[in-house]
Enzyme design. Structure first.
Site, short mmCIF file in Angstrom:
data_model
loop_
_atom_site.label_atom_id
_atom_site.label_comp_id
_atom_site.label_asym_id
_atom_site.label_seq_id
_atom_site.Cartn_x
_atom_site.Cartn_y
_atom_site.Cartn_z
N LYS A 72 -23.88 -3.19 -7.94
CA LYS A 72 -23.89 -2.97 -9.38
C LYS A 72 -25.22 -2.37 -9.84
CE LYS A 72 -19.73 -4.33 -10.37
NZ LYS A 72 -18.73 -3.39 -10.93
N SER A 116 -22.64 -4.49 -14.23
CA SER A 116 -22.68 -5.92 -14.55
C SER A 116 -24.10 -6.32 -14.87
CB SER A 116 -22.17 -6.73 -13.36
OG SER A 116 -22.48 -8.11 -13.49
N GLY A 176 -8.79 0.42 -11.72
CA GLY A 176 -8.62 -1.00 -12.00
C GLY A 176 -7.89 -1.21 -13.31
N ASN A 227 -13.99 1.52 -13.13
CA ASN A 227 -13.98 0.10 -13.48
C ASN A 227 -13.63 -0.81 -12.30
OD1 ASN A 227 -13.46 -2.38 -15.23
ND2 ASN A 227 -11.38 -1.93 -14.52
N SER A 249 -4.81 -2.02 -14.06
CA SER A 249 -3.67 -2.92 -14.19
C SER A 249 -4.04 -4.34 -14.61
CB SER A 249 -2.90 -2.98 -12.86
OG SER A 249 -3.73 -3.49 -11.82
N TYR A 298 -22.92 -7.85 -4.12
CA TYR A 298 -22.37 -7.46 -5.42
C TYR A 298 -23.49 -6.97 -6.35
CZ TYR A 298 -19.87 -7.91 -9.89
OH TYR A 298 -19.29 -7.68 -11.13
#
Length: 249
Positions: free
Chosen positions: A159, A142, A12, A90, A14, A155
């Site tokens: 996490k 998270s 991740g 990430n 970018s 999610y």
């Protein structure tokens, strides 16, 4: 410099936290393999920026949920840089919905990317780190993996899984000189947040929780990741460090 001569992979890379981490790593002396899925132009610009700093950098397109892609990425990194010392997991995604409306596809894809994606890369670097008796793995989770969030059961589950995975890895790899830690960001000002139609509502709700009364920036997280990637944290492993301005309290 904290990371002089080290070689890192940042998934991740970018956007957002991944970009800030890649830049900070380069400032501290590391060569960086930047992983991206869709944002090729951003990845190429980042490679150029890092190269202008005198470091080596490559951008590799991949789907982190693919075991074969992870194998290819690590092989490419070793070929280009001569080795790998740091892995930052990430990249991730969210696909929200309340549990009574969530589809099987929503559940499976988020778990596949956010949890299996991390396994895919650890599985490739762990034998290298084990053999060289050195390595740093930093997993981005998270605060919602620690407390849960309405409408994000998939999610939050993914996490939370990263937290348990991080602690198990720390026990398995610690005897080989490998540190494994996680960072748990709260609300961070990223492109995704800035472009959200609900940005103001999201920020207002978060500000009621954040004791420092500021939205975090990607650099705030990158600074902690850099510490964990360096030998300044040589006696830290199995930890989950919240970077949330006190939002979790």
């Amino acid at each position: 410099m904290l990371l002089e001569g080290k070689n890192a992979i940042v998934s991740g890379g970018s956007q957002g936290i991944g970009t800030a981490t890649s830049v900070e790593f380069a400032r501290e002396g590391a060569n960086v393999c930047i992983l991206y899925r869709k944002h090729a132009d951003e990845a190429k610009r980042l490679v150029k920026e890092i190269q202008e700093m005198g470091r080596k950098a490559i951008a590799v397109q991949c789907d982190i949920a693919s075991f074969a892609d992870a194998e290819r990425v690590v092989k490419t990194t070793v070929e280009e840089f001569g080795g790998v010392d740091i892995l930052v997991n990430n990249a991730g995604m969210n696909w929200d919905g309340v549990c009574w409306k969530m589809t099987e596809e929503q559940w499976d894809r988020v778990i596949e990317v956010n949890l299996k994606g991390y396994f895919n890369f650890v599985r490739q670097v762990a034998p290298i780190f084990k053999d060289q008796k050195y390595g740093k793995i930093i997993n981005v989770t998270s605060i919602n993996g620690l407390r849960g969030k309405f409408g994000q059961s998939n999610y939050s589950a993914s996490k939370a899984g990263i937290v348990g995975y991080t602690k198990a890895l720390a026990k398995e790899l610690g005897g080989f000189g490998v540190n494994v830690n996680a960072v748990a960001p709260g609300l961070i000002e990223t492109t995704m947040l800035r472009e959200s139609d609900a940005r103001d509502k999201i920020v207002d709700m978060a500000m009621n929780e954040i004791v420092l009364k500021r939205v975090g920036e990607a650099e705030d997280v990158a600074n902690v990741i850099t510490f964990l990637a360096s030998d300044k944290s040589r006696h830290v492993t199995g930890e989950v460090i919240k970077v949330d301005g006190g939002q979790y309290i």
